[in-house]
Design a protein around this motif. Sequence first.
Motif, mmCIF file in Angstrom:
data_model
loop_
_atom_site.group_PDB
_atom_site.id
_atom_site.type_symbol
_atom_site.label_atom_id
_atom_site.label_comp_id
_atom_site.label_asym_id
_atom_site.label_seq_id
_atom_site.Cartn_x
_atom_site.Cartn_y
_atom_site.Cartn_z
ATOM 1 N N ASN A 1 0.755 -1.277 0.177
ATOM 2 C CA ASN A 1 0.036 0.007 -0.129
ATOM 3 C C ASN A 1 0.709 1.427 -0.016
ATOM 4 O OD1 ASN A 1 0.918 0.073 2.753
ATOM 5 N ND2 ASN A 1 -1.235 -0.125 3.590
ATOM 6 N N VAL A 2 2.128 1.074 -0.334
ATOM 7 C CA VAL A 2 2.949 2.270 -0.670
ATOM 8 C C VAL A 2 3.727 2.168 -1.932
ATOM 9 C CG1 VAL A 2 4.827 3.703 0.387
ATOM 10 C CG2 VAL A 2 3.238 2.730 1.878
ATOM 11 N N ALA A 3 3.582 3.333 -2.715
ATOM 12 C CA ALA A 3 4.176 3.391 -3.953
ATOM 13 C C ALA A 3 5.750 2.890 -4.189
ATOM 14 C CB ALA A 3 4.085 4.643 -4.700
ATOM 15 N N GLY A 4 6.567 3.371 -3.194
ATOM 16 C CA GLY A 4 7.953 3.212 -3.343
ATOM 17 C C GLY A 4 8.563 4.022 -2.279
ATOM 18 N N ILE A 5 10.140 3.872 -2.523
ATOM 19 C CA ILE A 5 11.052 4.647 -1.723
ATOM 20 C C ILE A 5 11.321 5.895 -2.535
ATOM 21 C CG2 ILE A 5 13.045 4.479 -0.176
ATOM 22 C CD1 ILE A 5 10.769 2.748 0.459
ATOM 23 N N LYS A 6 11.531 7.232 -1.987
ATOM 24 C CA LYS A 6 11.987 8.106 -2.879
ATOM 25 C C LYS A 6 13.503 8.741 -2.317
ATOM 26 C CE LYS A 6 12.192 11.903 -5.600
ATOM 27 N NZ LYS A 6 11.362 12.878 -5.642
ATOM 28 N N LEU A 7 14.440 8.944 -3.118
ATOM 29 C CA LEU A 7 15.715 9.265 -2.596
ATOM 30 C C LEU A 7 16.049 10.478 -3.376
ATOM 31 C CD1 LEU A 7 17.665 5.982 -2.555
ATOM 32 C CD2 LEU A 7 16.494 7.187 -0.644
ATOM 33 N N PHE A 8 16.468 11.593 -2.878
ATOM 34 C CA PHE A 8 16.996 12.811 -3.611
ATOM 35 C C PHE A 8 18.559 12.901 -3.509
ATOM 36 C CE2 PHE A 8 12.778 14.150 -2.122
ATOM 37 C CZ PHE A 8 12.366 15.086 -3.190
ATOM 38 N N LEU A 9 19.078 12.753 -4.557
ATOM 39 C CA LEU A 9 20.626 12.591 -4.837
ATOM 40 C C LEU A 9 21.071 14.118 -5.312
ATOM 41 C CD1 LEU A 9 20.878 8.947 -6.404
ATOM 42 C CD2 LEU A 9 20.410 9.692 -4.117
ATOM 43 N N GLY A 10 20.220 15.066 -5.125
ATOM 44 C CA GLY A 10 20.507 16.545 -5.142
ATOM 45 C C GLY A 10 19.932 17.289 -4.106
ATOM 46 N N SER A 11 19.994 18.357 -4.026
ATOM 47 C CA SER A 11 19.401 19.275 -2.772
ATOM 48 C C SER A 11 17.882 19.145 -2.738
ATOM 49 C CB SER A 11 19.887 20.646 -2.922
ATOM 50 O OG SER A 11 19.400 21.185 -4.030
ATOM 51 N N SER A 12 17.307 19.254 -1.514
ATOM 52 C CA SER A 12 16.016 19.136 -1.334
ATOM 53 C C SER A 12 15.578 19.891 -0.146
ATOM 54 C CB SER A 12 15.455 17.452 -1.321
ATOM 55 O OG SER A 12 14.344 17.436 -1.271
ATOM 56 N N THR A 13 14.190 19.820 0.127
ATOM 57 C CA THR A 13 13.828 20.576 1.217
ATOM 58 C C THR A 13 14.164 19.516 2.557
ATOM 59 O OG1 THR A 13 11.788 20.974 0.237
ATOM 60 C CG2 THR A 13 11.655 20.927 2.466
ATOM 61 N N GLY A 14 14.450 20.191 3.746
ATOM 62 C CA GLY A 14 14.927 19.651 5.020
ATOM 63 C C GLY A 14 15.891 18.717 4.781
ATOM 64 N N ASN A 15 16.411 17.403 5.447
ATOM 65 C CA ASN A 15 17.201 16.478 5.716
ATOM 66 C C ASN A 15 17.046 15.465 4.501
ATOM 67 O OD1 ASN A 15 19.372 15.312 7.022
ATOM 68 N ND2 ASN A 15 17.887 13.826 8.123
ATOM 69 N N MET A 16 16.820 15.946 3.364
ATOM 70 C CA MET A 16 16.235 14.790 2.525
ATOM 71 C C MET A 16 17.512 14.468 1.488
ATOM 72 S SD MET A 16 12.421 14.500 2.012
ATOM 73 C CE MET A 16 12.617 12.549 1.565
ATOM 74 N N LEU A 17 18.587 14.993 1.645
ATOM 75 C CA LEU A 17 19.563 14.919 0.547
ATOM 76 C C LEU A 17 20.420 13.678 1.113
ATOM 77 C CD1 LEU A 17 21.546 15.496 -1.779
ATOM 78 C CD2 LEU A 17 22.769 17.336 -0.165
ATOM 79 N N VAL A 18 20.411 12.382 0.254
ATOM 80 C CA VAL A 18 21.128 11.326 0.544
ATOM 81 C C VAL A 18 22.501 11.308 -0.285
ATOM 82 C CG1 VAL A 18 21.031 8.857 0.719
ATOM 83 C CG2 VAL A 18 18.935 10.163 0.728
ATOM 84 N N ASP A 19 23.420 11.764 0.484
ATOM 85 C CA ASP A 19 24.920 12.011 -0.045
ATOM 86 C C ASP A 19 25.995 10.977 0.582
ATOM 87 O OD1 ASP A 19 25.005 12.992 2.221
ATOM 88 O OD2 ASP A 19 25.792 15.269 1.727
ATOM 89 N N ASN A 20 25.483 9.867 1.338
ATOM 90 C CA ASN A 20 26.672 9.110 1.847
ATOM 91 C C ASN A 20 26.361 7.849 1.183
ATOM 92 O OD1 ASN A 20 27.505 7.024 3.692
ATOM 93 N ND2 ASN A 20 27.110 8.119 5.291
#
Length: 447
Positions: free
Chosen positions: A142-161
């Motif tokens: 019942n959830v579409a998927g996982i979203k990752l921001f590999l560029g800047s985004s709102t809040g703490n959502m940049l995944v750069d590790n």
Amino acid sequence: MSTFLIRNAKIVNEGVVFEGDVLIEDEFIKEIADKISPKSSECIIIDAEGSYLIPGAIDDQVHFREPGLTHKGTIASESRAAIAGGITSFIEQPNTVPNAVTQELLEEKYQIAAETSFANYSFMMGGTNDNLEEVLKTNPRNVAGIKLFLGSSTGNMLVDNQEVLEKIFSSTKMLIAVHCEDEATIKRNLEKYKEEYGDDIPMKYHHLIRSDEACYLSSSKAIELAKKTGARLHVFHLSTQKEMSLFTNKIPLEEKQITAEVCVHHLWFSDKDYDTKKAFIKWNPAVKTEADKDALWEALLDDRIDVIATDHAPHTLEEKKNPYTSCPSGGPLVQHAVVAMFEAVHKEKISVEKVVEKMCHNPAKIFKIEKRGFIKEGYYADLAIINPHLPWNVMKENILYKCGWSPFEGTNFKSRVTHTFVNGKLVHVNGKIKEVKVAKRLLFERE
């Protein structure tokens, strides 16, 4: 039980257009045939002669701004605009405030949608550098998927590790959708232009700051990691010619582990439009050159690109008046996306069958959405009737977005969405929305 009979429509489904009738009973498509007789006197008949009947479009990437950013838009306001545009289902992104990065916060968004949405809905779970445990709790049913921001985004959502990225890619069987722009490249480019112009950088340099190099570096790394780990990867809003070499059309969509999306604005606008449209076409990734646009069209038509979406992301007019460095990227599109693509049909750039494939069938296939995206007996009656010869002009008076503007303002479209059905109910007729909420949470055919 409500019953509708749509007659004499040009039905577009699975690569063919054929004239016929469609009977809707309660929530579902009951019958499709050349000629259907109404079963009762209470059956409402709609004559769609000369119009196309398509499955309701499924927009796999929107930002409806709720919770936390509701001065820009709400699930109610933006889903109303979506159904007026023939989009009957949407998948919304996690960079609201707070970011949807725990199961509790994610579920709160579903609760808002259950009460207020006019279109069927799902939400992405957001990944960060430190929430792997929460990501792995996500329910694939019942959830579409996982979203990752590999560029800047709102809040703490940049995944750069890189270590975290590899763990997410190798730990989940769910679809991972990515925004790919290399942050270091963007920062370097931005500093160069800030030295010359300060904060008031001319908008025409946006595509040179968020450059094709920034896009390619990031998307190529994501694809390399997906191949290494076997992750199911979906790359959002591609914008460059260079990236097209990363995708294949050699295998059927159902067998692809890596799929691709393009947005309407990257197919419609180019860097030539910055002088007139300015901040109204400031998106991330940026609208790029005419050559990039041509390459996106070519890849869309030869099936390297699988989906057309909007990345609908409204901001207020006041925010869009800010200088470059504080002017937010994004714009509203759900009300106009389908008719914009029909404009390309008129120009013979794409067939109506291909538009339906990319906006209806393929999102349903890629996300494995249950009983939607096709005109089939037994499927939910999510449908749009489109008159291809009913011109209208986009004006402030007929814009339904809460932000009150559109990058298409002043455009004269040849086609109009005249009727929209959601779960068998007629919810929109000729720009008028019926204030009934029959939307459902999307379900996915996954274990």
